[in-house]
Scaffold this active site. Structure first.
Site, PDB file in Angstrom:
ATOM      1  N   SER A  26       7.264  -8.644  24.756  1.00 26.58           N
ATOM      2  CA  SER A  26       6.048  -8.583  23.935  1.00 26.58           C
ATOM      3  C   SER A  26       4.820  -8.299  24.787  1.00 26.58           C
ATOM      4  CB  SER A  26       5.863  -9.903  23.180  1.00 26.58           C
ATOM      5  OG  SER A  26       5.866 -10.996  24.087  1.00 26.58           O
ATOM      6  N   ASN A 113       6.703 -22.262  23.954  1.00 27.12           N
ATOM      7  CA  ASN A 113       6.544 -22.430  22.506  1.00 27.12           C
ATOM      8  C   ASN A 113       5.211 -23.081  22.137  1.00 27.12           C
ATOM      9  OD1 ASN A 113       9.054 -21.362  22.509  1.00 27.12           O
ATOM     10  ND2 ASN A 113      10.133 -23.187  21.796  1.00 27.12           N
ATOM     11  N   THR A 158     -20.206  -2.441 -17.666  1.00 24.02           N
ATOM     12  CA  THR A 158     -18.906  -3.074 -17.881  1.00 24.02           C
ATOM     13  C   THR A 158     -18.017  -1.924 -18.332  1.00 24.02           C
ATOM     14  OG1 THR A 158     -19.386  -3.577 -20.199  1.00 24.02           O
ATOM     15  CG2 THR A 158     -19.889  -5.308 -18.600  1.00 24.02           C
ATOM     16  N   SER A 280     -17.477  19.043   5.333  1.00 26.21           N
ATOM     17  CA  SER A 280     -16.175  19.654   5.107  1.00 26.21           C
ATOM     18  C   SER A 280     -16.054  20.864   6.009  1.00 26.21           C
ATOM     19  CB  SER A 280     -16.075  20.067   3.639  1.00 26.21           C
ATOM     20  OG  SER A 280     -15.084  21.076   3.497  1.00 26.21           O
ATOM     21  N   LYS A 286     -20.700  20.163   1.197  1.00 27.16           N
ATOM     22  CA  LYS A 286     -20.199  18.797   1.095  1.00 27.16           C
ATOM     23  C   LYS A 286     -20.805  17.818   2.088  1.00 27.16           C
ATOM     24  CE  LYS A 286     -16.420  17.828  -0.577  1.00 27.16           C
ATOM     25  NZ  LYS A 286     -15.705  17.374  -1.753  1.00 27.16           N
ATOM     26  N   ASN A 288     -19.453  14.045   2.660  1.00 29.09           N
ATOM     27  CA  ASN A 288     -18.458  13.092   2.156  1.00 29.09           C
ATOM     28  C   ASN A 288     -18.712  11.661   2.636  1.00 29.09           C
ATOM     29  OD1 ASN A 288     -17.060  15.200   0.913  1.00 29.09           O
ATOM     30  ND2 ASN A 288     -15.941  15.655   2.798  1.00 29.09           N
ATOM     31  N   GLU A 293     -15.026   5.326   2.185  1.00 28.37           N
ATOM     32  CA  GLU A 293     -13.662   5.706   1.790  1.00 28.37           C
ATOM     33  C   GLU A 293     -12.620   5.112   2.739  1.00 28.37           C
ATOM     34  OE1 GLU A 293     -13.279   9.972  -0.133  1.00 28.37           O
ATOM     35  OE2 GLU A 293     -14.775  10.016   1.443  1.00 28.37           O
ATOM     36  N   TYR A 320      10.709 -23.572  16.567  1.00 28.07           N
ATOM     37  CA  TYR A 320      10.346 -22.221  16.987  1.00 28.07           C
ATOM     38  C   TYR A 320      11.528 -21.257  16.874  1.00 28.07           C
ATOM     39  CZ  TYR A 320       9.017 -18.214  19.767  1.00 28.07           C
ATOM     40  OH  TYR A 320       8.759 -16.927  20.160  1.00 28.07           O
ATOM     41  N   GLN A 325       7.332 -14.157  17.415  1.00 28.58           N
ATOM     42  CA  GLN A 325       6.705 -13.189  18.320  1.00 28.58           C
ATOM     43  C   GLN A 325       6.105 -12.025  17.529  1.00 28.58           C
ATOM     44  OE1 GLN A 325       8.366 -12.438  22.274  1.00 28.58           O
ATOM     45  NE2 GLN A 325       8.746 -10.352  21.602  1.00 28.58           N
ATOM     46  N   LYS A 328       2.021 -11.373  16.228  1.00 28.23           N
ATOM     47  CA  LYS A 328       0.839 -10.915  16.955  1.00 28.23           C
ATOM     48  C   LYS A 328       0.282  -9.576  16.496  1.00 28.23           C
ATOM     49  CE  LYS A 328       2.346 -13.860  20.401  1.00 28.23           C
ATOM     50  NZ  LYS A 328       3.465 -14.153  19.486  1.00 28.23           N
TER      51      LYS A 328
HETATM   52  N1  ARG Z   1       6.624 -14.211  23.497  1.00 26.92           N
HETATM   53  C1  ARG Z   1       6.964 -15.376  22.744  1.00 26.92           C
HETATM   54  C2  ARG Z   1       6.206 -15.372  21.403  1.00 26.92           C
HETATM   55  O1  ARG Z   1       5.373 -14.570  21.248  1.00 26.92           O
HETATM   56  C3  ARG Z   1       6.568 -16.599  23.498  1.00 26.92           C
HETATM   57  C4  ARG Z   1       7.397 -17.796  23.186  1.00 26.92           C
HETATM   58  C5  ARG Z   1       8.763 -17.563  23.606  1.00 26.92           C
HETATM   59  N2  ARG Z   1       9.561 -18.727  23.533  1.00 26.92           N
HETATM   60  C6  ARG Z   1      10.865 -18.650  23.636  1.00 26.92           C
HETATM   61  N3  ARG Z   1      11.519 -19.754  23.584  1.00 26.92           N
HETATM   62  N4  ARG Z   1      11.496 -17.515  23.773  1.00 26.92           N
HETATM   63  O2  ARG Z   1       6.469 -16.129  20.521  1.00 26.92           O
END
Ligand code: ARG
Length: 465
Positions: A26, A113, A158, A280, A286, A288, A293, A320, A325, A328
């Site tokens: 990640s 975690n 309305t 345009s 135009k 726009n 939009e 967890y 992950q 994000k």
């Molecule tokens: N990259 C992981 C996340 O975004 C971090 C936590 C990972 N924990 C694990 N036990 N693999 O959640």
């Protein structure tokens, strides 16, 4: 890739499959959490020293090392290694490289975690504060417009049909109110974001006597999370934020739609500044309304993120799971999209100029004072249902002869009802109509000015806190 540099190398005999390594990493996106990760680690180390797990010297070395890494990251000199999977392991590995054994003690009583849950909360808290400030600026712009245009008459709609005359200022204050609730929702959401997972460790808490209150205090959290399983697993706070963001985007999409309509040649209610429009490539005439939009379009993307997060969380067993992950990217994009859209609106609104003459004409054209005539008849003792019928006939005459109600002569009006006197023209005039709606929440210029004054006061107070 060898297993050597992984923290779990001891347990494994086989190297991670190259594709799996890339698939599970990640770091490409969670490196954005680095400043919060470091902030959390510094607080954790400080607390470990206070409870005697780290020596003063070790703590100092760790804090210095982390600060150096933060500087390096800020300068773009940090190499993010994919095989170190995420932001947490990248920073920890670099710390150990730099300072040696002391660095190996940082992760005492902590798991990724509770670390990641903490980072995301710190990130979101900071972003909520920025978004709140942006909302206040946009609300200010609306209040300023409302003050300038408290007397500007326009048609209120309305069903997108002219209904009754209102003031442009009143319309701006309607948008203000929506944003005010949005801001209130965010501040409520912030309370639930601002709770500290650290100390939950992997899921069950830890056997070290961590001072969780101290860490929470150092990080500005209101308190440590009360249950370790819950702390590492739930992302409801992110979902709640995405819901708040979705409501803001829904409101912005409504403003956008109105600006787009108003800016069209058919309405001609406002002029959007050139700087916020594009031309345009083929049609030279135009101009726009691209900014509204795009904002309208981007609402769909944020609603999508809300659903992505809900679906991500749905049916996850405690505690967890790696699924989390995936929180994000939708969360980051929600924050970015929302901030950009708010910024676009805040910059654009002070340059939106209403075409007062066109607004007035449009209000006149739509028989917007028909209700006022009915109310006038009621005041003269005519039951409302009869009044409604009488006015309907007068409107039909106006339509047939292409005249506004105020342009129909008194003898002609009296053919529909003997109760009509020469004072009727006061209520048929647009100014009289809006002026008469002089009650709490009404469109009378006096009320609009008062609403804007109170709003400005509130915003100034909010800016100071
Ligand atoms: N990259 C992981 C996340 O975004 C971090 C936590 C990972 N924990 C694990 N036990 N693999 O959640």
């Amino acid at each position: 890739m060898s297993t050597e540099n992984k923290p779990w190398a001891g347990r494994f005999t086989e190297a991670t499959d190259a594709f799996v390594e890339a698939f599970t990493a990640s770091v490409d996106f969670d490196q954005r959490l680095a400043p919060h990760d470091i902030q959390g680690s510094i607080a954790h180390a400080t607390m470990l020293e206070r409870i005697g797990i780290l020596s003063e010297k070790e703590c100092k070395t760790i804090v210095q090392g982390l600060e150096d890494i933060l500087t390096q990251i800020g300068n773009g000199d940090f190499y993010w290694a994919l095989e170190l999977e995420d932001v947490h392991m990248n920073i920890e590995a670099r710390l150990i490289d730099r300072i040696g054994d002391a660095g190996k003690k940082l992760h005492t009583g902590r798991s990724r975690n509770d670390q990641v849950a903490t980072d995301v909360r710190l990130f979101l808290r900071a972003e909520i504060d920025l978004i709140t400030a942006e909302l206040i600026h946009l609300q200010m712009a609306l209040v300023s417009l409302a003050e300038c245009e408290a007397d500007t008459i326009m048609p209120g709609f309305t069903h997108l049909q002219v209904a009754q005359p209102i003031t442009f200022g009143h319309h701006m204050m309607a948008w203000y109110e929506m944003l005010d609730r949005d801001r209130d929702r965010l501040s409520d959401c912030r309370k639930r974001v601002n709770i500290m997972p650290l100390g939950a460790a992997a899921l069950a808490g830890t056997s070290y006597p961590l001072d969780r209150n101290l860490t929470a205090e150092l990080l500005g959290f209101s308190c440590p999370a009360a249950n370790s399983l819950d702390a590492v697993s739930d992302r409801d706070f992110a979902i709640e934020f995405a819901a708040c963001a979705s409501l803001i985007m829904m409101h912005l999409s409504r403003f956008s739609e109105e600006l787009i309509l108003w800016n069209s040649a058919q309405f001609g209610f406002i002029d959007l500044p050139d700087a916020f429009c594009t031309g345009s490539s083929i049609m030279p005439q135009k101009k726009n309304p691209d900014v509204p939009e795009l904002v309208r379009g981007k609402s769909g993307r944020v609603f999508g993120h809300l659903f992505a997060l809900l679906t991500l969380m749905k049916s996850q067993p405690l505690a967890y799971n790696k699924d989390n992950q995936e929180d994000k990217e939708p969360l980051f994009d929600t924050v970015d999209t929302l901030k950009h859209c708010l910024r676009a609106f805040t910059d654009m609104m002070p340059h939106v100029s209403p075409n007062r003459a066109n607004l007035y004409e449009a209000a006149k054209k739509g028989y917007a004072t028909a209700t006022d005539l009915a109310d006038y008849l009621v005041r003269k003792g005519v039951p409302f249902r009869d009044a409604h019928d009488i006015v309907g006939k007068a409107v039909r005459l106006g339509v047939d002869t292409r005249r506004d109600l105020s342009e129909i002569s008194l003898p002609e009006l009296q053919l529909f009802s003997a109760s009509i006197g020469s004072d009727v023209y006061e209520v048929l005039m647009l100014e009289g109509s809006v002026g008469a709606r002089d009650l709490i929440g009404g469109t009378a210029p006096k009320r609009v000015r008062e609403a804007a004054r109170l709003a400005r006061q509130e915003l100034e107070k909010a800016m100071q806190s």
